[in-house]
Design a protein around this motif. Structure first.
Motif, PDB file in Angstrom:
ATOM      1  N   GLU A 184       0.742  -1.455   0.106  1.00 20.04           N
ATOM      2  CA  GLU A 184      -0.349  -0.117  -0.017  1.00 20.04           C
ATOM      3  C   GLU A 184       0.930   1.285   0.021  1.00 20.04           C
ATOM      4  OE1 GLU A 184      -3.204   0.704  -0.585  1.00 20.04           O
ATOM      5  OE2 GLU A 184      -3.277  -2.137  -0.604  1.00 20.04           O
ATOM      6  N   LYS A 185       2.253   0.829   0.358  1.00 19.09           N
ATOM      7  CA  LYS A 185       2.694   2.396   0.711  1.00 19.09           C
ATOM      8  C   LYS A 185       3.225   2.782  -0.577  1.00 19.09           C
ATOM      9  CE  LYS A 185       5.181   1.392   4.968  1.00 19.09           C
ATOM     10  NZ  LYS A 185       6.364   0.686   5.880  1.00 19.09           N
ATOM     11  N   ALA A 186       2.965   1.900  -1.447  1.00 18.81           N
ATOM     12  CA  ALA A 186       3.751   1.885  -3.048  1.00 18.81           C
ATOM     13  C   ALA A 186       3.349   3.073  -4.522  1.00 18.81           C
ATOM     14  CB  ALA A 186       4.806   1.421  -3.986  1.00 18.81           C
ATOM     15  N   GLU A 187       1.170   3.056  -3.634  1.00 15.86           N
ATOM     16  CA  GLU A 187       0.414   2.902  -3.829  1.00 15.86           C
ATOM     17  C   GLU A 187      -0.383   4.930  -4.503  1.00 15.86           C
ATOM     18  OE1 GLU A 187      -3.101   1.948  -6.059  1.00 15.86           O
ATOM     19  OE2 GLU A 187      -2.201   0.547  -4.869  1.00 15.86           O
ATOM     20  N   PRO A 188       0.558   5.651  -3.793  1.00 14.23           N
ATOM     21  CA  PRO A 188       0.501   7.025  -4.256  1.00 14.23           C
ATOM     22  C   PRO A 188       1.525   6.578  -6.151  1.00 14.23           C
ATOM     23  CG  PRO A 188       1.165   6.839  -2.388  1.00 14.23           C
ATOM     24  CD  PRO A 188       0.562   5.857  -2.459  1.00 14.23           C
ATOM     25  N   VAL A 189       3.040   6.712  -5.842  1.00 14.60           N
ATOM     26  CA  VAL A 189       3.229   6.456  -6.954  1.00 14.60           C
ATOM     27  C   VAL A 189       3.064   5.126  -8.231  1.00 14.60           C
ATOM     28  CG1 VAL A 189       5.602   5.170  -7.824  1.00 14.60           C
ATOM     29  CG2 VAL A 189       5.559   6.292  -5.941  1.00 14.60           C
ATOM     30  N   LEU A 190       2.417   4.707  -8.159  1.00 12.42           N
ATOM     31  CA  LEU A 190       1.615   3.058  -9.114  1.00 12.42           C
ATOM     32  C   LEU A 190       0.473   4.578  -9.910  1.00 12.42           C
ATOM     33  CD1 LEU A 190       1.487  -0.314  -7.533  1.00 12.42           C
ATOM     34  CD2 LEU A 190       2.931   0.591  -9.257  1.00 12.42           C
ATOM     35  N   LYS A 191      -0.123   4.648  -8.555  1.00  9.86           N
ATOM     36  CA  LYS A 191      -1.581   5.978  -9.609  1.00  9.86           C
ATOM     37  C   LYS A 191      -0.588   7.306 -10.310  1.00  9.86           C
ATOM     38  CE  LYS A 191      -5.017   8.540  -7.959  1.00  9.86           C
ATOM     39  NZ  LYS A 191      -5.878   9.017  -6.271  1.00  9.86           N
ATOM     40  N   VAL A 192      -0.118   7.394  -9.561  1.00 10.17           N
ATOM     41  CA  VAL A 192       0.410   8.421 -10.715  1.00 10.17           C
ATOM     42  C   VAL A 192       0.992   7.501 -12.335  1.00 10.17           C
ATOM     43  CG1 VAL A 192       3.016   9.818 -11.871  1.00 10.17           C
ATOM     44  CG2 VAL A 192       1.417   9.753  -8.897  1.00 10.17           C
ATOM     45  N   SER A 193       1.478   6.601 -11.945  1.00  9.87           N
ATOM     46  CA  SER A 193       1.912   5.782 -13.183  1.00  9.87           C
ATOM     47  C   SER A 193       1.131   5.494 -13.849  1.00  9.87           C
ATOM     48  CB  SER A 193       3.107   4.720 -12.752  1.00  9.87           C
ATOM     49  OG  SER A 193       3.544   4.393 -11.359  1.00  9.87           O
ATOM     50  N   ARG A 194      -0.376   5.043 -13.451  1.00  8.81           N
ATOM     51  CA  ARG A 194      -1.126   4.359 -14.197  1.00  8.81           C
ATOM     52  C   ARG A 194      -2.039   5.853 -15.219  1.00  8.81           C
ATOM     53  NH1 ARG A 194      -3.077   2.021  -9.512  1.00  8.81           N
ATOM     54  NH2 ARG A 194      -2.067   0.065  -9.285  1.00  8.81           N
ATOM     55  N   ALA A 195      -1.811   6.575 -14.192  1.00 11.01           N
ATOM     56  CA  ALA A 195      -1.680   7.494 -15.059  1.00 11.01           C
ATOM     57  C   ALA A 195      -1.480   8.140 -16.525  1.00 11.01           C
ATOM     58  CB  ALA A 195      -2.364   8.772 -14.005  1.00 11.01           C
ATOM     59  N   ALA A 196       0.368   8.245 -16.251  1.00 13.29           N
ATOM     60  CA  ALA A 196       0.993   9.014 -16.879  1.00 13.29           C
ATOM     61  C   ALA A 196       1.060   7.575 -18.094  1.00 13.29           C
ATOM     62  CB  ALA A 196       2.654   8.279 -16.414  1.00 13.29           C
ATOM     63  N   LEU A 197       0.319   6.479 -17.479  1.00 13.89           N
ATOM     64  CA  LEU A 197       0.492   5.550 -18.675  1.00 13.89           C
ATOM     65  C   LEU A 197      -0.490   5.427 -20.207  1.00 13.89           C
ATOM     66  CD1 LEU A 197       1.649   2.394 -20.665  1.00 13.89           C
ATOM     67  CD2 LEU A 197       0.299   1.026 -18.250  1.00 13.89           C
ATOM     68  N   GLU A 198      -1.491   6.292 -19.365  1.00 13.41           N
ATOM     69  CA  GLU A 198      -3.323   5.610 -19.882  1.00 13.41           C
ATOM     70  C   GLU A 198      -2.842   6.909 -21.129  1.00 13.41           C
ATOM     71  OE1 GLU A 198      -6.375   6.603 -18.060  1.00 13.41           O
ATOM     72  OE2 GLU A 198      -5.853   4.384 -17.025  1.00 13.41           O
ATOM     73  N   LEU A 199      -2.082   8.484 -20.607  1.00 12.27           N
ATOM     74  CA  LEU A 199      -1.535   9.850 -21.240  1.00 12.27           C
ATOM     75  C   LEU A 199      -0.813   9.218 -21.998  1.00 12.27           C
ATOM     76  CD1 LEU A 199      -1.042  12.973 -19.556  1.00 12.27           C
ATOM     77  CD2 LEU A 199       0.365  12.431 -21.446  1.00 12.27           C
ATOM     78  N   LEU A 200       0.471   8.681 -22.327  1.00  6.94           N
ATOM     79  CA  LEU A 200       0.868   7.994 -23.333  1.00  6.94           C
ATOM     80  C   LEU A 200       0.668   7.821 -23.937  1.00  6.94           C
ATOM     81  CD1 LEU A 200       4.750   6.939 -20.648  1.00  6.94           C
ATOM     82  CD2 LEU A 200       4.177   8.430 -22.676  1.00  6.94           C
ATOM     83  N   GLN A 201      -0.322   6.190 -24.038  1.00  5.31           N
ATOM     84  CA  GLN A 201      -1.398   5.566 -24.846  1.00  5.31           C
ATOM     85  C   GLN A 201      -2.674   6.354 -25.400  1.00  5.31           C
ATOM     86  OE1 GLN A 201      -2.564   2.447 -22.110  1.00  5.31           O
ATOM     87  NE2 GLN A 201      -1.091   0.820 -22.255  1.00  5.31           N
ATOM     88  N   LYS A 202      -2.607   7.284 -25.136  1.00  7.58           N
ATOM     89  CA  LYS A 202      -3.880   8.031 -25.662  1.00  7.58           C
ATOM     90  C   LYS A 202      -2.700   8.745 -26.284  1.00  7.58           C
ATOM     91  CE  LYS A 202      -7.877   9.686 -26.011  1.00  7.58           C
ATOM     92  NZ  LYS A 202      -8.780   8.973 -26.687  1.00  7.58           N
ATOM     93  N   ALA A 203      -1.679   9.669 -25.837  1.00 13.19           N
ATOM     94  CA  ALA A 203      -1.238  10.337 -27.229  1.00 13.19           C
ATOM     95  C   ALA A 203      -0.656   9.455 -28.209  1.00 13.19           C
ATOM     96  CB  ALA A 203       0.423  11.052 -26.730  1.00 13.19           C
TER      97      ALA A 203
END
Length: 451
Positions: A184-203
């Motif tokens: 759970e401690k890594a969840e904030p980093v994973l949340k940002v990573s998922r958002a970044a991945l979605e952004l890159l895939q959209k582009a």
């Protein structure tokens, strides 16, 4: 009375207006049109010696590849990181990962065996008119020392600036495993990573929609630059590569799907075709990765598993570039330089293909893998120079085979582990790559209505 009532009642029923929307041209038609137009423009530029047209085609193709590569480094990093953490949502994650790796190796071994058989039967290096004098050393040569020591980067910036995908995969894997350990401690980093991945895939989807235009430039420049006369010198070698890849793509994969996974191979090709055709044009497994993952999920592979297997395969699963191609190329170069090969050499080729396929890194071209094979066999690296002229023509079929394999294995493993949605697989269709399936659209509409 009843007739008039029915007439009045029918007049109150609202008429469905005819759609005035212009029919959308299927993506495969756009790609095919780009191929035909590219060949035509390339032929015009070559036959008429039109320099500005050749230059324009080159710039169009280069711009498309540059746009694809722009997102490669961060896309690979976040895709691998997120995919590893997604495995915690899958039962028997370690078993799935192990089975995936094993099937990668098995199919690579089959592919390299096919390549060796074709090369030995056809002798592609004989009667070409090519000589060792035409070869030159490649700019970058691969070796086992470089491969083993090059996995670990010296810093965290250089792999992204120099686009060293293997090192990026290593850092992403370490980060993903560390995130799993932290929980759970890594969840904030994973949340940002998922958002970044979605952004890159959209582009990247926007870039992918430009593939028909990129096709015109890539194919047109290849024809204008190399011409049919050069292809003639490499006729046997070119046919060998295409036949070898075709045997894997349309022979080995359907056989595995029908006998091991117990599914209809035609359904696979119908669902996976958007990824295969884009790979043929773009010559980039990583650039095609978002499409590959989407079609794999449409084929019934659970999203949590697909999000691991496809990114992992996009950087390591290369049956075209790392198996069929180096096997035939090694025989071709050995015959050009008059170097005899024995059984031990053929075993070494198979070993390099199965173990060293990650060296191709999912980018256009397979020079690193070829130099790794040649250096292991002790063959002259100047032979790479003989093949570079024809490489773009070969790379299209190689990459299409790579991407098909990257989708086949998740389907096969899912079927063996009884987690494949067979209804989704049987309903898979080659729908537009940037729109949801009809079944998905229906669920979005009917579920709220039922509620």
């Amino acid at each position: 009375m009843s007739t008039s009532a029915e007439t009045a009642e029918s007049s109150q029923v609202p008429q469905t207006p005819k759609s005035s929307r212009i029919p959308r041209i299927p993506f495969w038609v756009q790609i095919l049109t780009g191929l035909v137009l590219g060949v035509l423009l390339g032929w015009i530029a070559k036959s008429g010696d039109i320099g500005w047209l050749t230059s324009t085609l080159q710039h169009i193709g280069d711009l498309f590849i540059r746009l694809l590569k722009l997102a490669v480094a961060p896309l690979v990093f976040f895709a691998i990181l997120v995919s590893i953490t997604n495995l915690r949502q899958v039962n028997n994650a370690a078993r799935l990962a192990t089975r995936t790796l094993l099937w990668f190796m098995v199919t690579s071994l089959i592919a390299v065996a096919i390549g060796l058989a074709i090369g030995l039967l056809t002798n592609p290096g004989e009667g070409t008119g090519l000589t060792p004098k035409g070869g030159k050393l490649p700019d970058h040569a691969g070796s086992w020392i470089d491969f083993l020591t090059g996995v670990v980067p010296s810093d965290v910036i250089t792999p992204f600036t120099e686009l060293n995908v293997l090192q990026i995969v290593f850092m992403a894997a370490v980060a993903g495993i560390a995130a799993l350990q932290l929980g759970e401690k890594a969840e904030p980093v994973l949340k940002v990573s998922r958002a970044a991945l979605e952004l890159l895939q959209k582009a990247l989807w926007w870039v992918i929609r430009l593939a028909p235009i990129g096709t015109v430039g890539l194919i047109g420049h290849a024809i204008a630059t190399y011409g049919w006369h050069l292809i003639g010198k490499y006729a046997t070698f070119t046919v060998d590569i295409y036949v070898g890849c075709a045997l894997v793509l349309f022979g080995v994969y359907p056989l595995l799907l029908s006998t091991v996974a117990k599914v209809n191979p035609l359904r696979f090709f119908k669902g996976a075709w958007p990824a295969i055709q884009l790979a043929f044009v773009s010559r980039s497994s990583v650039g095609t990765m978002p499409v590959t993952q989407k079609v794999t999920e449409r084929l019934g592979v659970p999203r949590e598993y697909a999000s691991f297997a496809v990114p992992f395969g996009s950087t390591t699963k290369m049956d075209g570039c790392a198996s069929v191609y180096p096997a035939i190329a090694a025989i071709f170069i050995a015959q050009i330089f008059d170097v005899p090969l024995g059984i031990a050499d053929y075993v070494l080729i198979a070993f390099v293909s199965v173990i060293g396929s990650a060296a191709t890194a999912g980018l256009t071209g397979a020079t690193v893998m070829l130099t790794l094979t040649l250096s292991t066999l002790g063959l002259p690296l100047e032979g790479v120079g003989l093949l570079m002229a024809i490489d773009p023509i070969l790379d299209m079929m190689r990459t299409a085979t790579n991407v098909a394999g990257q989708s086949v294995i998740p389907v096969l493993v899912s079927a063996r582990e009884k987690i494949l949605d067979r209804d989704a697989y049987n309903a898979a269709k080659s729908s537009p790559i940037d729109e949801p399936d009809a079944s998905e659209a229906e669920q979005r509409v009917t579920v709220p209505a039922a509620a």
